[in-house]
Design an enzyme around this catalytic site. Structure first.
Site, mmCIF file in Angstrom:
data_model
loop_
_atom_site.group_PDB
_atom_site.id
_atom_site.type_symbol
_atom_site.label_atom_id
_atom_site.label_comp_id
_atom_site.label_asym_id
_atom_site.label_seq_id
_atom_site.Cartn_x
_atom_site.Cartn_y
_atom_site.Cartn_z
ATOM 1 N N SER A 100 -10.026 -0.328 7.096
ATOM 2 C CA SER A 100 -9.445 -0.191 5.754
ATOM 3 C C SER A 100 -8.764 -1.443 5.206
ATOM 4 C CB SER A 100 -8.451 0.972 5.722
ATOM 5 O OG SER A 100 -9.128 2.203 5.799
ATOM 6 N N LYS A 155 0.858 -1.181 0.000
ATOM 7 C CA LYS A 155 0.000 0.000 0.000
ATOM 8 C C LYS A 155 0.896 1.234 0.000
ATOM 9 C CE LYS A 155 -3.850 2.063 2.627
ATOM 10 N NZ LYS A 155 -4.775 1.878 3.771
ATOM 11 N N SER A 202 -9.636 2.151 2.954
ATOM 12 C CA SER A 202 -8.789 2.912 2.054
ATOM 13 C C SER A 202 -7.806 2.046 1.265
ATOM 14 C CB SER A 202 -8.000 3.954 2.871
ATOM 15 O OG SER A 202 -7.171 3.315 3.839
#
Length: 483
Positions: A175, A76, A151
């Site tokens: 997330s 990420k 997210s």
């Protein structure tokens, strides 16, 4: 090769059925071909990946072994990667190349994992849909008109589309678990302090936690093994021994006490999801688990408390992005104040600006007691509810999300509607507990997740329950059409 799980890749590499270089080249070609449809990557690191794969093959040839040695993953894009852009999905950091590797990145590299790239995400990890990224929205491989969750939507979409077997992610209010639910993956948020936050760009420091996103609990165990552990660089890291998560996947569920909070099935939950959750409960009962109704009375206050605490911490953390030291700087500022205002106004997107404003307001002199202090008191009550519940049960089970993935843009004009989608996930962050989402079926062709929560440092228990469930169900093996 792209359909293989991490565990299958580890066996294939050990048996010399293929090399890490061959696997890496195959997946890089697949990303180039398919990622334009879903926009799951911000940066690709082909040269690094191929050099890491070559090194992993050499280590194997010299007699080394390991479940992650030569295994392709992605990070990420808020984990710092030395010399590689770490953007946090924001214009503010579009030009930022970190001078060091995050602990998670360094640990996985040392274990021999191959980094294919950095995945798309909601800007500064603020969002539940992966629509706030400066690099464009990520699309859900199960239906390209729908969101993948946020997210960590880029990590989830990439794994769901079989672009790679697993990816790192972070979870501040859901997330990891919500994108896992929306894309038919298994995702684990570890206990707060289990995985180092050093080099992980902060959103809300008391809530953020890194963890794995993969297709199976078995794969999550492998990736978590490489991520977890004490780190003296992180003052919130906890010095607790890390068990062998893969070895712990063999436990019987006979007599396991599963608590189902009555508050989870109130208004707001899609009845079709409720039915799938009840089906999951029946499956676990068949495996020997005992179901008990419990209560988490303060759950109703969790969302307002979270949306005071998280923005308050964000307003402090994001004050460092001022146009002076690193990141975006506006052109031709008239003076220092103009530099600050325009750099932040132009560098941050609307959702980030909204949360900074909310947080600054909650921390301001006249409102600190009314909002921030009260939210922290509610946080304590939420934690106490869990402690009481875990005196009676071993695991808490419920839906991961109240609804399946919504259409792109459907909640953009109503941020509160999107915030309410976090209702089942944020309590684990407020309390610091480990939580896992695993596939539980489909509604209108869109995946649904079931969430498991456990006491502190019982990630192994979550992974074992999920693994036993996955040995007896096939939801996690389903693949989106076209991928």
């Amino acid at each position: 090769m792209h359909h293989m799980t991490l565990a299958e890749i580890a066996r294939g590499l050990a048996d010399k059925k293929f090399s890490s270089v061959e696997l890496t080249q195959t997946l890089l070609a697949r990303i180039a071909q398919l990622d334009p449809q879903i926009n799951s990557f911000i940066s690709l690191t082909q040269d690094l990946a191929l050099s890491q794969a070559k090194a992993a093959d050499e280590r194997r040839a010299n007699g080394e072994s390991g479940a992650l040695l030569g295994a392709p993953i992605a990070h990420k894009d808020l984990f710092c990667t030395q010399g590689i852009r770490t953007s946090c999905g924001s214009k503010m950091l579009d030009n930022f190349k970190a001078p060091y590797d995050a602990t998670v990145v360094a640990k996985l590299a040392a274990a021999g994992a191959v980094t294919l790239g950095k995945t798309n995400m909601d800007e500064f990890a603020m969002g539940s849909a992966n629509e706030s990224s400066w690099y464009g929205a990520v699309k859900n491989p199960w239906n390209l008109e729908h969101v993948p969750g946020g997210s960590s939507g880029g990590s989830a979409a990439a794994v769901a589309a079989r672009l790679l077997p697993a990816a790192t992610a972070t979870d501040t209010g859901g997330s990891i678990r919500q994108p896992a639910a929306f894309t038919n993956l298994t995702g684990l948020k570890p206990t707060y302090g289990r995985v180092s936050r050093w080099g992980m760009i902060a959103y809300a420091s008391s809530l953020d936690q890194g963890g794995p996103l993969a297709r199976t609990a078995e794969d999550c165990a492998i990736l978590l093994q490489g991520m977890a552990g004490f780190d003296p660089n992180d003052s919130t890291s906890i010095d607790e021994p890390v068990p062998d998560y893969s070895a712990g996947l063999t436990g019987s569920l006979q007599g396991l006490r599963i608590g189902v909070p009555k508050e989870y099935f109130s208004a707001g939950l899609d009845p079709r999801i409720a039915e799938l959750i009840h089906n999951s409960i029946k499956e676990l009962e068949k495996l020997g688990a005992v179901i008990k109704e419990i209560s988490l009375p303060n759950m109703q206050h969790a969302i307002p408390a979270y949306y005071v605490i998280a923005p308050a911490e964000a307003s402090s953390n994001l004050s460092r992005f001022d146009g002076v030291r690193f990141g975006y700087r506006c052109e031709n500022p008239e003076n220092l104040e103009d530099l600050y205002k325009r750099s932040r106004g132009e560098g941050f997107g609307s959702e980030v600006q909204r949360r900074i404003m909310v947080g600054a307001y909650a921390l301001s002199a006249g409102y600190y007691d009314a909002y921030y202090l009260k939210a922290q008191k509610i946080r304590r009550l939420v934690k106490n509810d869990f402690m009481t519940a875990f005196n009676e049960v071993d695991i808490i089970l419920g839906p991961t999300t109240p609804n399946p993935a919504w259409k792109l843009g459907a909640k953009s004009s109503d941020p509160v509607a999107a915030y309410l989608e976090d209702v089942y996930t944020i309590t684990a962050n407020l309390a610091g507990l480990p939580g896992l989402s695993m596939p539980a079926g489909f509604v209108d062709g869109l995946p649904v997740g079931v969430q498991l929560l456990a006491p502190y440092f019982q990630e192994g228990r979550l992974l074992n329950v999920a693994h036993q469930y996955q040995l007896n169900t096939d939801w996690h093996t389903r693949t989106p059409t076209g991928f």
